[in-house]
Scaffold this motif. Structure first.
Motif, PDB file in Angstrom:
ATOM      1  N   LEU A 216     -25.890   7.378 -72.155  1.00  0.00           N
ATOM      2  CA  LEU A 216     -26.855   6.357 -71.760  1.00  0.00           C
ATOM      3  C   LEU A 216     -26.868   6.253 -70.237  1.00  0.00           C
ATOM      4  CD1 LEU A 216     -25.374   5.347 -74.609  1.00  0.00           C
ATOM      5  CD2 LEU A 216     -27.005   3.500 -74.330  1.00  0.00           C
ATOM      6  N   SER A 217     -27.997   6.625 -69.624  1.00  0.00           N
ATOM      7  CA  SER A 217     -28.065   6.707 -68.169  1.00  0.00           C
ATOM      8  C   SER A 217     -29.517   6.704 -67.728  1.00  0.00           C
ATOM      9  CB  SER A 217     -27.376   7.989 -67.693  1.00  0.00           C
ATOM     10  OG  SER A 217     -27.537   8.176 -66.307  1.00  0.00           O
ATOM     11  N   ASP A 218     -29.747   6.462 -66.424  1.00  0.00           N
ATOM     12  CA  ASP A 218     -31.088   6.662 -65.887  1.00  0.00           C
ATOM     13  C   ASP A 218     -31.271   8.111 -65.420  1.00  0.00           C
ATOM     14  OD1 ASP A 218     -29.495   6.568 -63.603  1.00  0.00           O
ATOM     15  OD2 ASP A 218     -30.296   4.650 -62.915  1.00  0.00           O
ATOM     16  N   PHE A 219     -30.200   8.907 -65.463  1.00  0.00           N
ATOM     17  CA  PHE A 219     -30.240  10.339 -65.141  1.00  0.00           C
ATOM     18  C   PHE A 219     -30.930  10.593 -63.787  1.00  0.00           C
ATOM     19  CE2 PHE A 219     -29.832  10.308 -69.774  1.00  0.00           C
ATOM     20  CZ  PHE A 219     -28.743  11.150 -69.935  1.00  0.00           C
ATOM     21  N   LEU A 220     -30.474   9.862 -62.771  1.00  0.00           N
ATOM     22  CA  LEU A 220     -31.032  10.037 -61.436  1.00  0.00           C
ATOM     23  C   LEU A 220     -30.295  11.104 -60.637  1.00  0.00           C
ATOM     24  CD1 LEU A 220     -31.824   6.359 -60.356  1.00  0.00           C
ATOM     25  CD2 LEU A 220     -33.374   8.080 -61.311  1.00  0.00           C
TER      26      LEU A 220
ATOM     27  N   GLY B 274     -29.001  12.413 -75.263  1.00  0.00           N
ATOM     28  CA  GLY B 274     -29.179  11.618 -74.058  1.00  0.00           C
ATOM     29  C   GLY B 274     -30.206  10.525 -74.284  1.00  0.00           C
ATOM     30  N   ILE B 275     -29.983   9.354 -73.716  1.00  0.00           N
ATOM     31  CA  ILE B 275     -30.964   8.268 -73.762  1.00  0.00           C
ATOM     32  C   ILE B 275     -31.246   7.866 -72.314  1.00  0.00           C
ATOM     33  CG2 ILE B 275     -31.509   5.954 -74.610  1.00  0.00           C
ATOM     34  CD1 ILE B 275     -29.520   6.382 -76.870  1.00  0.00           C
ATOM     35  N   LYS B 276     -32.387   8.289 -71.803  1.00  0.00           N
ATOM     36  CA  LYS B 276     -32.770   7.988 -70.419  1.00  0.00           C
ATOM     37  C   LYS B 276     -33.408   6.608 -70.375  1.00  0.00           C
ATOM     38  CE  LYS B 276     -35.809   9.454 -66.635  1.00  0.00           C
ATOM     39  NZ  LYS B 276     -34.849   9.428 -65.523  1.00  0.00           N
ATOM     40  N   ILE B 277     -32.752   5.679 -69.703  1.00  0.00           N
ATOM     41  CA  ILE B 277     -33.235   4.302 -69.593  1.00  0.00           C
ATOM     42  C   ILE B 277     -33.783   4.108 -68.178  1.00  0.00           C
ATOM     43  CG2 ILE B 277     -32.566   1.869 -69.682  1.00  0.00           C
ATOM     44  CD1 ILE B 277     -30.333   2.702 -71.637  1.00  0.00           C
ATOM     45  N   TYR B 278     -35.039   3.685 -68.087  1.00  0.00           N
ATOM     46  CA  TYR B 278     -35.629   3.535 -66.760  1.00  0.00           C
ATOM     47  C   TYR B 278     -36.500   2.279 -66.695  1.00  0.00           C
ATOM     48  CZ  TYR B 278     -39.962   5.499 -68.744  1.00  0.00           C
ATOM     49  OH  TYR B 278     -41.088   5.725 -69.488  1.00  0.00           O
ATOM     50  N   ASP B 279     -36.657   1.773 -65.487  1.00  0.00           N
ATOM     51  CA  ASP B 279     -37.482   0.605 -65.225  1.00  0.00           C
ATOM     52  C   ASP B 279     -38.861   1.062 -64.782  1.00  0.00           C
ATOM     53  OD1 ASP B 279     -37.228  -2.544 -64.589  1.00  0.00           O
ATOM     54  OD2 ASP B 279     -38.446  -1.593 -63.023  1.00  0.00           O
TER      55      ASP B 279
ATOM     56  N   ASN C  88     -35.097  16.864 -68.628  1.00  0.00           N
ATOM     57  CA  ASN C  88     -35.678  17.453 -69.843  1.00  0.00           C
ATOM     58  C   ASN C  88     -35.259  18.919 -69.987  1.00  0.00           C
ATOM     59  OD1 ASN C  88     -37.069  15.207 -70.812  1.00  0.00           O
ATOM     60  ND2 ASN C  88     -38.907  15.660 -69.622  1.00  0.00           N
ATOM     61  N   ASN C  89     -35.349  19.668 -68.903  1.00  0.00           N
ATOM     62  CA  ASN C  89     -35.028  21.101 -68.946  1.00  0.00           C
ATOM     63  C   ASN C  89     -33.543  21.338 -69.208  1.00  0.00           C
ATOM     64  OD1 ASN C  89     -37.660  21.934 -68.498  1.00  0.00           O
ATOM     65  ND2 ASN C  89     -37.438  21.951 -66.269  1.00  0.00           N
TER      66      ASN C  89
ATOM     67  N   LEU D  28     -33.898  11.303 -75.242  1.00  0.00           N
ATOM     68  CA  LEU D  28     -34.884  10.254 -75.507  1.00  0.00           C
ATOM     69  C   LEU D  28     -35.214   9.550 -74.196  1.00  0.00           C
ATOM     70  CD1 LEU D  28     -33.232   8.600 -78.659  1.00  0.00           C
ATOM     71  CD2 LEU D  28     -34.570  10.696 -78.525  1.00  0.00           C
ATOM     72  N   HIS D  29     -36.435   9.023 -74.099  1.00  0.00           N
ATOM     73  CA  HIS D  29     -36.873   8.293 -72.909  1.00  0.00           C
ATOM     74  C   HIS D  29     -37.210   6.865 -73.319  1.00  0.00           C
ATOM     75  CE1 HIS D  29     -37.356  11.979 -70.404  1.00  0.00           C
ATOM     76  NE2 HIS D  29     -37.487  12.515 -71.608  1.00  0.00           N
ATOM     77  N   LEU D  30     -36.646   5.910 -72.609  1.00  0.00           N
ATOM     78  CA  LEU D  30     -36.806   4.509 -72.991  1.00  0.00           C
ATOM     79  C   LEU D  30     -36.993   3.642 -71.750  1.00  0.00           C
ATOM     80  CD1 LEU D  30     -36.716   2.354 -75.252  1.00  0.00           C
ATOM     81  CD2 LEU D  30     -34.248   2.266 -74.918  1.00  0.00           C
ATOM     82  N   ARG D  31     -38.153   2.992 -71.646  1.00  0.00           N
ATOM     83  CA  ARG D  31     -38.391   2.066 -70.545  1.00  0.00           C
ATOM     84  C   ARG D  31     -37.842   0.693 -70.936  1.00  0.00           C
ATOM     85  NH1 ARG D  31     -44.393   2.184 -69.074  1.00  0.00           N
ATOM     86  NH2 ARG D  31     -44.457   0.317 -70.345  1.00  0.00           N
TER      87      ARG D  31
END
Length: 292
Positions: free
Chosen positions: A183-187, A206-211, A259-260, A270-273
């Motif tokens: 669980l990360s913003d993967f920056l 992976g769960i990409k959490i972003y604002d 993604n790559n 996964l992408h989650l705002r």
């Protein structure tokens, strides 16, 4: 503002109730189907019988006895779930509903109690640009509550992000095949090799959490902004269409990189705002795994 012990216990209790309800009402079947049966352990060899899969013939034993023997496998009834949670300074950012850290904590709690409901072990690695805390996997409600409490209260010693270091630590401490949720913003970047290594051994998601403001800047004129991880401040002209376009372009570049990397590692991302319903996102993912 620091939380009192009473505040912490209240937050833990609220998260436990919400997480357990979601885990039991929505995710138990999906979680079980998505991950159970993916791990198979060797049980024994027996004489080959009609209908046995020829791929599982044990040629060494067959040669020793002069006729074919098959390897038998059984489903691993107990799984190990590891939660790798980014607690770097950028996780504290949030402009809609909640911060990335708070949302990651709630999702981690739901995943933890989904595992516990199924009798699985669950553990966690909290990381920034160093390993902040390692919680060895265990079963049971007490473990779930401890994990949630640590996620709610841990204050990172470092502000940066080093996913590669966390992945290597996970690989070195977790010998048995596990389900790893990151669980990360993967920056950050540079975690390609480490993810490919754990992707070969573990079921990695992976769960990409972003604002929303990670992706787009508002048209609000001249703003002073601060990088939460480095403390660096600078003035940004958000009234410039070019500046806003470059900012959004950088978001998509870093997203495409993630993604790559996950695709090459054979892992899911996964992408989650932060203003989206994570329950629906997780449900869709579990159901898609069941159909795969």
């Amino acid at each position: 503002m620091s939380l009192t012990t009473a505040d912490i216990l209240k937050k833990v209790r609220i998260l436990e109730i919400k997480s357990k309800k979601l885990a039991s009402d929505l995710f138990t079947g999906e979680y079980h189907s998505a991950f159970k049966g993916r791990g198979m352990s060797f049980k024994e060899v027996r004489e080959y019988a009609a209908g046995d899969d020829p791929r599982f013939i044990d040629w060494n034993v067959s040669a020793r006895f002069g006729h074919p023997f098959s390897k038998l496998f059984e489903e691993e009834r107990e799984l190990t779930v590891m939660l790798l949670v980014d607690v770097s300074a950028s996780s504290l950012f949030g402009t809609v509903n909640t911060t990335k850290r708070e949302l990651a904590t709630e999702i981690a709690a739901v995943l933890a109690f989904s595992a516990i409901n199924n009798g699985d072990k669950v553990g966690a690695i909290l990381y920034s640009d160093t390993i902040e805390k390692y919680i060895p996997p265990k079963k049971g409600r007490t473990q779930g509550l401890y994990l949630v409490r640590q996620l709610l209260t841990h204050e990172p010693a470092q502000g940066g992000t080093g996913l590669g270091k966390a992945l290597r630590y996970f690989n070195n401490t977790t010998r048995r095949k596990s389900i790893a949720f990151i669980l990360s913003d993967f920056l950050d970047t540079g975690y390609d090799d480490a993810l490919r290594v754990i992707g070969r051994r573990h079921d990695t998601v992976g769960i990409k959490i972003y604002d929303v403001m990670d992706q787009r800047l508002p048209d609000a004129g001249l703003l002073e902004v601060e990088d939460l991880e480095t403390g660096r401040r600078q003035w940004v002209d958000t009234g410039s269409a070019f500046v806003r376009q470059e900012y959004e372009g950088e978001f998509f570049r870093i997203t495409e990189y993630a993604n790559n990397v996950f695709k090459k590692a054979g892992s899911d991302l996964l992408h989650l705002r932060t203003d989206e319903d994570y329950v629906k996102v997780l449900q869709r993912f579990f159901i898609s795994r069941n159909r795969a």
